[in-house]
Design a protein around this motif. Sequence first.
Motif, PDB file in Angstrom:
ATOM      1  N   ARG A  45       9.203  -0.798   0.647  1.00  0.00           N
ATOM      2  CA  ARG A  45       8.371   0.270   1.204  1.00  0.00           C
ATOM      3  C   ARG A  45       7.975   1.304   0.144  1.00  0.00           C
ATOM      4  NH1 ARG A  45       7.501   2.232   6.559  1.00  0.00           N
ATOM      5  NH2 ARG A  45       6.737   4.348   6.456  1.00  0.00           N
ATOM      6  N   ASN A  46       8.900   1.652  -0.756  1.00  0.00           N
ATOM      7  CA  ASN A  46       8.591   2.672  -1.757  1.00  0.00           C
ATOM      8  C   ASN A  46       7.553   2.191  -2.779  1.00  0.00           C
ATOM      9  OD1 ASN A  46      10.272   0.889  -3.095  1.00  0.00           O
ATOM     10  ND2 ASN A  46      11.637   2.439  -3.914  1.00  0.00           N
ATOM     11  N   LYS A  47       7.304   0.885  -2.863  1.00  0.00           N
ATOM     12  CA  LYS A  47       6.285   0.348  -3.774  1.00  0.00           C
ATOM     13  C   LYS A  47       4.969   0.067  -3.054  1.00  0.00           C
ATOM     14  CE  LYS A  47       9.649  -1.828  -6.796  1.00  0.00           C
ATOM     15  NZ  LYS A  47      10.150  -3.096  -7.337  1.00  0.00           N
ATOM     16  N   PHE A  48       4.981   0.168  -1.744  1.00  0.00           N
ATOM     17  CA  PHE A  48       3.823  -0.207  -0.942  1.00  0.00           C
ATOM     18  C   PHE A  48       2.610   0.677  -1.237  1.00  0.00           C
ATOM     19  CE2 PHE A  48       1.547  -0.481   3.211  1.00  0.00           C
ATOM     20  CZ  PHE A  48       1.261  -1.826   3.167  1.00  0.00           C
ATOM     21  N   GLY A  49       2.810   1.992  -1.331  1.00  0.00           N
ATOM     22  CA  GLY A  49       1.709   2.912  -1.634  1.00  0.00           C
ATOM     23  C   GLY A  49       1.070   2.617  -2.977  1.00  0.00           C
ATOM     24  N   ARG A  50       1.918   2.324  -3.997  1.00  0.00           N
ATOM     25  CA  ARG A  50       1.376   1.978  -5.314  1.00  0.00           C
ATOM     26  C   ARG A  50       0.556   0.699  -5.252  1.00  0.00           C
ATOM     27  NH1 ARG A  50       6.468   1.986  -8.848  1.00  0.00           N
ATOM     28  NH2 ARG A  50       7.486   2.354  -6.881  1.00  0.00           N
ATOM     29  N   LEU A  51       1.024  -0.264  -4.458  1.00  0.00           N
ATOM     30  CA  LEU A  51       0.301  -1.517  -4.293  1.00  0.00           C
ATOM     31  C   LEU A  51      -1.074  -1.259  -3.663  1.00  0.00           C
ATOM     32  CD1 LEU A  51       0.322  -4.666  -4.328  1.00  0.00           C
ATOM     33  CD2 LEU A  51       1.290  -4.550  -2.044  1.00  0.00           C
ATOM     34  N   LEU A  52      -1.126  -0.381  -2.667  1.00  0.00           N
ATOM     35  CA  LEU A  52      -2.392  -0.054  -2.022  1.00  0.00           C
ATOM     36  C   LEU A  52      -3.345   0.628  -3.007  1.00  0.00           C
ATOM     37  CD1 LEU A  52      -1.063   1.278   1.396  1.00  0.00           C
ATOM     38  CD2 LEU A  52      -2.088  -0.954   0.933  1.00  0.00           C
ATOM     39  N   ARG A  53      -2.818   1.569  -3.797  1.00  0.00           N
ATOM     40  CA  ARG A  53      -3.654   2.253  -4.787  1.00  0.00           C
ATOM     41  C   ARG A  53      -4.186   1.266  -5.829  1.00  0.00           C
ATOM     42  NH1 ARG A  53       0.525   5.897  -4.109  1.00  0.00           N
ATOM     43  NH2 ARG A  53      -0.087   7.802  -3.074  1.00  0.00           N
ATOM     44  N   LYS A  54      -3.335   0.336  -6.236  1.00  0.00           N
ATOM     45  CA  LYS A  54      -3.746  -0.683  -7.210  1.00  0.00           C
ATOM     46  C   LYS A  54      -4.901  -1.514  -6.667  1.00  0.00           C
ATOM     47  CE  LYS A  54      -1.871  -4.435  -9.989  1.00  0.00           C
ATOM     48  NZ  LYS A  54      -0.717  -5.282 -10.249  1.00  0.00           N
ATOM     49  N   GLU A  55      -4.934  -1.697  -5.344  1.00  0.00           N
ATOM     50  CA  GLU A  55      -5.997  -2.463  -4.701  1.00  0.00           C
ATOM     51  C   GLU A  55      -7.261  -1.618  -4.495  1.00  0.00           C
ATOM     52  OE1 GLU A  55      -5.972  -5.748  -4.080  1.00  0.00           O
ATOM     53  OE2 GLU A  55      -4.075  -5.685  -5.149  1.00  0.00           O
ATOM     54  N   GLY A  56      -7.239  -0.357  -4.938  1.00  0.00           N
ATOM     55  CA  GLY A  56      -8.416   0.490  -4.835  1.00  0.00           C
ATOM     56  C   GLY A  56      -8.519   1.278  -3.552  1.00  0.00           C
ATOM     57  N   LEU A  57      -7.454   1.301  -2.751  1.00  0.00           N
ATOM     58  CA  LEU A  57      -7.463   2.063  -1.512  1.00  0.00           C
ATOM     59  C   LEU A  57      -6.972   3.480  -1.785  1.00  0.00           C
ATOM     60  CD1 LEU A  57      -5.955  -0.695   0.769  1.00  0.00           C
ATOM     61  CD2 LEU A  57      -8.353  -0.114   0.507  1.00  0.00           C
ATOM     62  N   THR A  58      -7.392   4.424  -0.975  1.00  0.00           N
ATOM     63  CA  THR A  58      -6.996   5.814  -1.133  1.00  0.00           C
ATOM     64  C   THR A  58      -5.821   6.103  -0.206  1.00  0.00           C
ATOM     65  OG1 THR A  58      -9.283   6.395  -1.602  1.00  0.00           O
ATOM     66  CG2 THR A  58      -7.801   8.201  -1.033  1.00  0.00           C
ATOM     67  N   VAL A  59      -4.737   6.618  -0.773  1.00  0.00           N
ATOM     68  CA  VAL A  59      -3.557   6.959   0.008  1.00  0.00           C
ATOM     69  C   VAL A  59      -3.397   8.478  -0.045  1.00  0.00           C
ATOM     70  CG1 VAL A  59      -1.073   6.625   0.285  1.00  0.00           C
ATOM     71  CG2 VAL A  59      -2.486   4.744  -0.558  1.00  0.00           C
ATOM     72  N   THR A  60      -3.407   9.131   1.123  1.00  0.00           N
ATOM     73  CA  THR A  60      -3.303  10.595   1.188  1.00  0.00           C
ATOM     74  C   THR A  60      -2.291  11.003   2.251  1.00  0.00           C
ATOM     75  OG1 THR A  60      -5.126  10.684   2.775  1.00  0.00           O
ATOM     76  CG2 THR A  60      -5.695  10.984   0.450  1.00  0.00           C
TER      77      THR A  60
END
Length: 186
Positions: A45-60
């Motif tokens: 779970r703690n790596k999930f946000g980084r994975l999303l950002r790497k895919e070009g998604l915006t996490v806020t």
Amino acid sequence: MSATLNAFLRSACEGREASVRVRVAHLYGDYVQFCGAQKLRPVQRNKFGRLLRKEGLTVTMDDSGATWVTGAVFVLELPSGLDLADRTALRLIAQELARQRTVEGFAAEADGAVNDHGDLEMAGGCYLLNAGTTDKERKEFPAGEPCDLWPWLPKWWKPKSRLRDSVRGAALGAAGIAVRLRRGEG
């Protein structure tokens, strides 16, 4: 699964551009559930946000402390019969071609000018040949010292690992194919 996420996944699976804004907690839960059904090991779970950002998604994070992901996904429709390694290989090739466009600045429009004599395919072939050679043969062609088939200045010859050279070669080949498609070659 939320109706928003369900609609997003349906659009993405149909090969259409899809955009979603969903809570990360919901997305992560659905992701873990999907991985379980596919017998895949999900990222922590703690790596999930980084994975999303790497895919070009915006996490806020909003004022209430909820984390949201927003972004557009473009899905490449692939034929059946491909396993996970095949799909990953194609993804690596697409990422490398995008890197060549965005980081290196080699615009698609300029590819036609440099590919009058098949230079993109020739360069791609050199990287693929290098990936398939022995360690001794690879040492004969270090960075800046390409084989005689290399179509460009020697400074542009930058071999890395076998995998990296394979990906780079395939991406250059894909760029050459795209030039031919733009020209209407059949």
